[in-house]
Design an enzyme around this catalytic site. Sequence first.
Site, PDB file in Angstrom:
ATOM      1  N   LYS A  52      -2.293 -15.983   2.600  1.00 51.39           N
ATOM      2  CA  LYS A  52      -1.043 -15.114   3.056  1.00 51.39           C
ATOM      3  C   LYS A  52      -1.147 -14.685   4.256  1.00 51.39           C
ATOM      4  O   LYS A  52       0.088 -14.599   5.021  1.00 51.39           O
ATOM      5  CB  LYS A  52      -1.528 -13.763   2.166  1.00 51.39           C
ATOM      6  CG  LYS A  52      -1.260 -14.110   0.598  1.00 51.39           C
ATOM      7  CD  LYS A  52      -1.744 -12.963  -0.189  1.00 51.39           C
ATOM      8  CE  LYS A  52      -1.675 -13.170  -1.835  1.00 51.39           C
ATOM      9  NZ  LYS A  52      -2.207 -12.333  -2.618  1.00 51.39           N
ATOM     10  N   GLN A  96      -5.374  -6.871  -2.612  1.00 51.71           N
ATOM     11  CA  GLN A  96      -5.620  -8.220  -3.301  1.00 51.71           C
ATOM     12  C   GLN A  96      -6.460  -7.714  -4.691  1.00 51.71           C
ATOM     13  O   GLN A  96      -7.363  -7.030  -4.667  1.00 51.71           O
ATOM     14  CB  GLN A  96      -6.412  -8.821  -2.393  1.00 51.71           C
ATOM     15  CG  GLN A  96      -6.847 -10.141  -3.071  1.00 51.71           C
ATOM     16  CD  GLN A  96      -5.588 -11.285  -3.147  1.00 51.71           C
ATOM     17  OE1 GLN A  96      -4.726 -11.296  -2.454  1.00 51.71           O
ATOM     18  NE2 GLN A  96      -5.889 -11.989  -4.425  1.00 51.71           N
ATOM     19  N   ASP A 119       4.218  -6.845  -4.250  1.00 54.66           N
ATOM     20  CA  ASP A 119       3.712  -7.547  -5.407  1.00 54.66           C
ATOM     21  C   ASP A 119       4.689  -7.192  -6.434  1.00 54.66           C
ATOM     22  O   ASP A 119       4.576  -7.924  -7.869  1.00 54.66           O
ATOM     23  CB  ASP A 119       2.246  -7.078  -5.747  1.00 54.66           C
ATOM     24  CG  ASP A 119       1.381  -8.060  -4.994  1.00 54.66           C
ATOM     25  OD1 ASP A 119       1.639  -9.213  -4.867  1.00 54.66           O
ATOM     26  OD2 ASP A 119       0.183  -7.829  -4.726  1.00 54.66           O
TER      27      ASP A 119
END
Length: 306
Positions: A52, A96, A119
Amino acid sequence: MAQILDGKRVRDAILAESVPRVKRVMDRGRPPGLAVVLVGNDPGSEIYVRNKVKACADLGIYSEKLTPAEAITTDELVALIDGLNRRPEIDGILVQMPLPKPVDSRRVLLAIDPDKDVDGFHPMNVGNLVANRPAPRACTPAGIMELLERYQIPVTGRNAVVVGRSDIVGKPMALMLLHHSATVTICHSKTRDLAAVCAGADILVAAMGRPALVKAEYIRPGATVIDVGMNRISDRAQAEAIFGRLPERLAVFERTGSLLVGDVDPVAMAERAGAYTPVPGGVGPLTIAMLMKNAIDAAERHLGVR
Ligand code: NDP
């Protein structure tokens, strides 16, 4: 011959379209900013985060990696996120998953400003998805919708079966297909006669985390099959059972001692489907591209770029 839906090609197209958007944001005085929070030292998570951060660097997005120790408490993590919420140059915040067991993941996700939630996991954005209102969307299912659209796979009126009901893939996937007017069925571990339900699908999305569980009889001939599963197997007998007819994949197993396999039997998928996403190279590459898109969307909102 089944059509292969090439996730790398679609990823490259999405990233190429992102370049001028980043430039327009930069013209307002700063790059889009993404904070990535990685707790502990899970090797899988470290790889995801590295990819990422690299995707950000390639596009000229500013990224900041925060790596609190495994022992961080929920309160400390919430305070850290609060700090990121208040920083104007940070447009997006990604935590994460999975977090260490003692940390309350729900509280952590709730702490992220919904406007910085790249997200799409914050309950407010889940609500926006349910109501079909514009908001950050979960990256993996949003990437799958992009793939279907760019390959011009019709969705309206089609029977879509989603196997898996997780908050990050199955549920948002089902809602996105519904909003595109598919007739949607959601399956899970308690579904009776999964094979028969799947065999009714024009579009079958497998997101279970069960290596090659979906066999030929689950796939209606000509169906579009989207294989979200990413399972690493290291058992030789299992590898031979799944990849016996694919010597080039078995050669990878011989070399590396493991293989990545989706939730769908790769041979059955290639033989029965009309179009399908391979593993690897199908759904996987799309997720990070959609994360970049969400981060740029957020920066455009924050800087008033139209
Ligand atoms: P979860 O473990 O959170 O959810 C799995 C779902 O599958 C659950 O709803 C479960 O049902 C269902 N399920 C499990 N076993 C069966 C079965 N035998 N029959 C029917 N349903 C079953 O997984 P995720 O949604 O997070 O991930 C699913 C897969 O997708 C994993 O392989 C993951 O690695 C991969 N993935 C890939 C991504 C990518 O970028 N390509 C991104 C995210 C995930 P129940 O609810 O009843 O327990």
